[in-house]
Design a protein around this motif. Structure first.
Motif, mmCIF file in Angstrom:
data_model
loop_
_atom_site.group_PDB
_atom_site.id
_atom_site.type_symbol
_atom_site.label_atom_id
_atom_site.label_comp_id
_atom_site.label_asym_id
_atom_site.label_seq_id
_atom_site.Cartn_x
_atom_site.Cartn_y
_atom_site.Cartn_z
ATOM 1 N N UNK A 299 0.821 -1.213 0.000
ATOM 2 C CA UNK A 299 0.000 0.000 0.000
ATOM 3 C C UNK A 299 0.858 1.267 0.000
ATOM 4 N N UNK A 300 2.097 1.162 0.461
ATOM 5 C CA UNK A 300 2.922 2.350 0.708
ATOM 6 C C UNK A 300 3.296 3.127 -0.561
ATOM 7 N N UNK A 301 3.758 2.490 -1.670
ATOM 8 C CA UNK A 301 4.206 3.307 -2.821
ATOM 9 C C UNK A 301 3.161 4.292 -3.338
ATOM 10 N N UNK A 302 1.930 3.880 -3.664
ATOM 11 C CA UNK A 302 0.976 4.891 -4.139
ATOM 12 C C UNK A 302 0.569 5.888 -3.055
ATOM 13 N N UNK A 303 0.485 5.438 -1.779
ATOM 14 C CA UNK A 303 0.137 6.369 -0.706
ATOM 15 C C UNK A 303 1.242 7.404 -0.506
ATOM 16 N N UNK A 304 2.494 6.958 -0.557
ATOM 17 C CA UNK A 304 3.613 7.897 -0.395
ATOM 18 C C UNK A 304 3.680 8.905 -1.522
ATOM 19 N N UNK A 305 3.427 8.455 -2.740
ATOM 20 C CA UNK A 305 3.421 9.374 -3.875
ATOM 21 C C UNK A 305 2.279 10.376 -3.761
ATOM 22 N N UNK A 306 1.114 9.896 -3.319
ATOM 23 C CA UNK A 306 -0.026 10.807 -3.149
ATOM 24 C C UNK A 306 0.300 11.876 -2.114
ATOM 25 N N UNK A 307 0.936 11.466 -1.009
ATOM 26 C CA UNK A 307 1.303 12.451 0.022
ATOM 27 C C UNK A 307 2.348 13.428 -0.505
ATOM 28 N N UNK A 308 3.294 12.930 -1.277
ATOM 29 C CA UNK A 308 4.347 13.798 -1.815
ATOM 30 C C UNK A 308 3.783 14.865 -2.742
ATOM 31 N N UNK A 309 2.751 14.515 -3.524
ATOM 32 C CA UNK A 309 2.163 15.511 -4.434
ATOM 33 C C UNK A 309 1.447 16.631 -3.680
ATOM 34 N N UNK A 310 1.159 16.379 -2.393
ATOM 35 C CA UNK A 310 0.491 17.404 -1.579
ATOM 36 C C UNK A 310 1.504 18.281 -0.854
#
Length: 632
Positions: free
Chosen positions: A504-515
């Motif tokens: 679950x971490x890769x897409x969640x981390x990328x989503x957080x980074x875009x914010x």
């Protein structure tokens, strides 16, 4: 147009007799010939030929696997074939009969001309009469034609190529038995498409597996897709194409209308959003799968619903108390029976069955299922199921491709010969050779994982986490996932928890980074980050693939770092997960994850680390130059 008569007959007089008659009638009508067909079988003669029918016919077709009385066809050219040839190579059979009829007509014309000449000769001349008799002789000894048989191993004769420049169609035909209608519908669609000026590739899903399987390149080039089937056909590979679904009967009887309808469908509108790009990435990954890896993942994909349902139902039984299921007659006991003795019992047989199915298609299903059940009974676990699946698939495929039967007995192969021989071989090997050694390996592995703690648990968790992120749905990711899912059958739950959290971490981390680091992402990437958050929460690691494809040097290391941390924390803290999928949505079910708090903490930690790593590795995007101030 030729007038023809035919007789079809097989030992039972049911399936092949009727199917051969139907194929001959249909193809004759399409080619503009007048054909009368008599069927002979165990129930007697149906639609018998009259004397007038025979007298008017230019040739006779005998599609028979039993002895047929030919005395009434004396003087007629006869084309003799088996019912199987008449079903699968109908056009060639009819062409041979028409050619024989044409040859007979020329001979008859020559005889009439000779007789006319003798009538003008001197009356009573014995010599002229004898000449007339000799000229008429070819009619009495009419030629016997035989449809040319294809060379061994050769494909069925191809029709002439269609006019160039109009495009390509692809199709799939399938019926419940997968013998006659499957192939007849394929033939009908082929003729209709080529009559419309299109090339066509038809995949037949028959009783001995898929033939002429469509490739991804053919599907990509196709103008439209036709699925003529009365059984389930997977449609995922046709996403984004014009798709017409119909019955195999309509594809057979109204092939021209089916082709027209397929070509008249509107082009599907596909939005270029993150979901579509993820679907494309997953399709490309699946296309790259081949050999044993592909077969293993097929088995795992069919096993997963059983693992999910069984694990969650078992977790529900714990709501009433960890040992409440031991009291017979209660709801917890019923839930445990459904999940543990029902769904979980089928896990390994289904895994083995569909591994074998991927290798040998339908013939592999029986030996695979039986071998998998034996693996469960012998305590060989998922490792025994994998061995049984590969063994059953390759044995069934070898029998299918090697054993040759007479044409009229070919239908026995998928329902008798292959299941019997392959199941015997797999069953005996599992009991006497494979079962005990694999059971010992499985027992040792389970004991090791259950007794593992401290540094070893953290190391294994970090390894599984890194594997989940390194290729985001590729072979390494699937290897870690398959290993963890297989251990659920042995009541080993900690690797599964680490694997899902890390995935679950890769897409969640990328989503957080875009914010939090908006200046490092384009507007399109920031918008895609919202969809990535949903995909990550649902445990769809592939949601990170579009980002990784654009900047692999920075995105992949950041994702691996965060996922490894999450896996290490989950395993080190002893988190267990009873369901192999579902993401955060499964966490609401009581006892599906334990302990829940630290499990969520491990996911949050990995997500934050991935986002911070991206902030460090990715540089801010160049800002567009400000426009010069306007002159006064």
């Amino acid at each position: 147009m030729e007038k023809l008569v035919a007789i079809t007959a097989c030992p039972t007089g049911i399936a092949h007799t009727i199917m051969a008659a139907e194929a001959l009638r249909r193809v004759a009508a399409m080619k503009g010939h007048d054909l009368r067909v008599e069927t002979q079988g165990s129930e007697g003669v149906k639609t018998p030929l009259s004397d007038d029918d025979i007298a008017a016919a230019g040739a006779v077709i005998l599609a028979a696997d039993i002895q047929v009385d030919e005395s009434r066809f004396e003087g007629k050219p006869v084309t003799r074939v088996s019912t199987a040839r008449a079903i699968r190579d109908t056009e060639a059979v009819l062409d041979a009969a028409v050619a024989a009829a044409s040859g007979s007509a020329h001979a008859t014309s020559g005889s009439a001309h000779a007789t006319s000449g003798s009538a003008h000769a001197t009356s009573g001349s014995a010599h002229a009469a004898n000449g007339s008799a000799r000229a008429a002789a070819p009619v009495a000894s009419a030629p016997v034609a035989s449809a040319p048989a294809p060379a061994a191993g050769a494909a069925a004769p191809e029709l002439a190529a269609s006019p160039a420049g109009k495009g390509l169609l692809v199709a799939v035909t399938a019926c419940p038995t997968g013998i006659a209608h499957t192939f007849m519908a394929a033939e009908a669609l082929t003729r209709a498409a080529r009559a419309a000026g299109y090339e066509i590739r038809v995949e037949t899903q028959g009783s001995v597996g898929a033939k002429n399987a469509l490739t991804a390149e053919e599907i990509q080039k196709a103008d439209a897709v036709i699925v003529g089937a009365d059984t389930h056909v997977a449609l995922e590979r046709f996403a984004g194409k014009r798709l017409l679904q119909t019955s195999v009967g309509e594809a057979l009887k109204k092939a021209d209308q089916v082709v027209t309808r397929a070509l008249s469908l509107p082009e599907p509108e596909v939005a270029p959003d993150l979901g579509h790009r993820v679907a494309q990435a997953k399709a490309q990954l699946k296309e790259k799968q081949s050999g044993p890896y592909k077969h293993l993942l097929t088995g795992v994909s069919f096993m997963l619903p059983l693992v999910v349902a069984g694990g969650l139902i078992i977790a529900l039984s714990f709501v009433f108390g960890i040992e409440a299921f031991k009291e017979q007659g209660t709801l917890p006991a019923a839930l445990m029976q459904i999940g543990g003795q029902g769904a979980f019992t089928l896990m390994v047989p289904v895994l083995a069955g569909y591994i074998a199915y991927s290798i040998a298609d339908r013939p592999g299903l029986t030996p695979g299922l039986v071998g998998g059940l034996l693996a469960s009974q012998l305590n060989a676990g998922f490792l025994g199921g994998i061995v049984a699946g590969f063994l059953g698939g390759y044995v069934a495929r070898w029998i299918r491709d090697t054993v040759r039967l007479p044409a009229n007995l070919e239908g026995l192969k998928p329902v008798l010969v292959i299941p019997l021989l392959s199941t015997l071989v797999v069953g005996l090997l599992m009991i006497y050779v494979i079962g005990k050694p694999v059971s010992a390996i499985m027992t040792g592995l389970t004991d090791f994982l259950r007794g593992m703690g401290g540094t070893n648990a953290v190391a294994l968790g970090a390894l599984l986490g890194a594997m989940m992120a390194i290729d985001m749905g590729g072979p390494v990711n699937k290897a870690a996932y398959t290993f963890s899912v297989g251990l659920l059958a042995s009541s080993t739950f900690t690797p599964m928890a680490a694997t899902m959290a890390a995935g679950m971490v890769p897409p969640l981390g990328l989503a957080l980074a875009t914010v939090i680091a908006r200046n490092r992402f384009t507007a399109q990437e920031r918008e895609a980050g919202k969809a990535a958050a949903v995909l990550g929460a649902a445990f769809i690691t592939e949601g990170a693939i579009p980002f990784a494809a654009q900047d692999p040097v920075r995105v992949i290391p950041a994702a691996v770092l965060g996922s490894a941390l999450t896996g290490a924390l989950s395993m080190g803290l002893g988190c267990g997960l009873r369901a192999p999928h579902g993401g955060v949505f499964v966490l609401a079910i009581p006892n599906a994850v334990s302990p829940l708090g630290v499990y969520l903490l491990s996911i949050v930690a990995g997500t934050v680390v991935t986002a911070l790593a991206l902030m460090v590795l990715k540089r801010p995007l160049a800002q567009p130059a400000a426009p010069p101030p306007a002159r006064p």
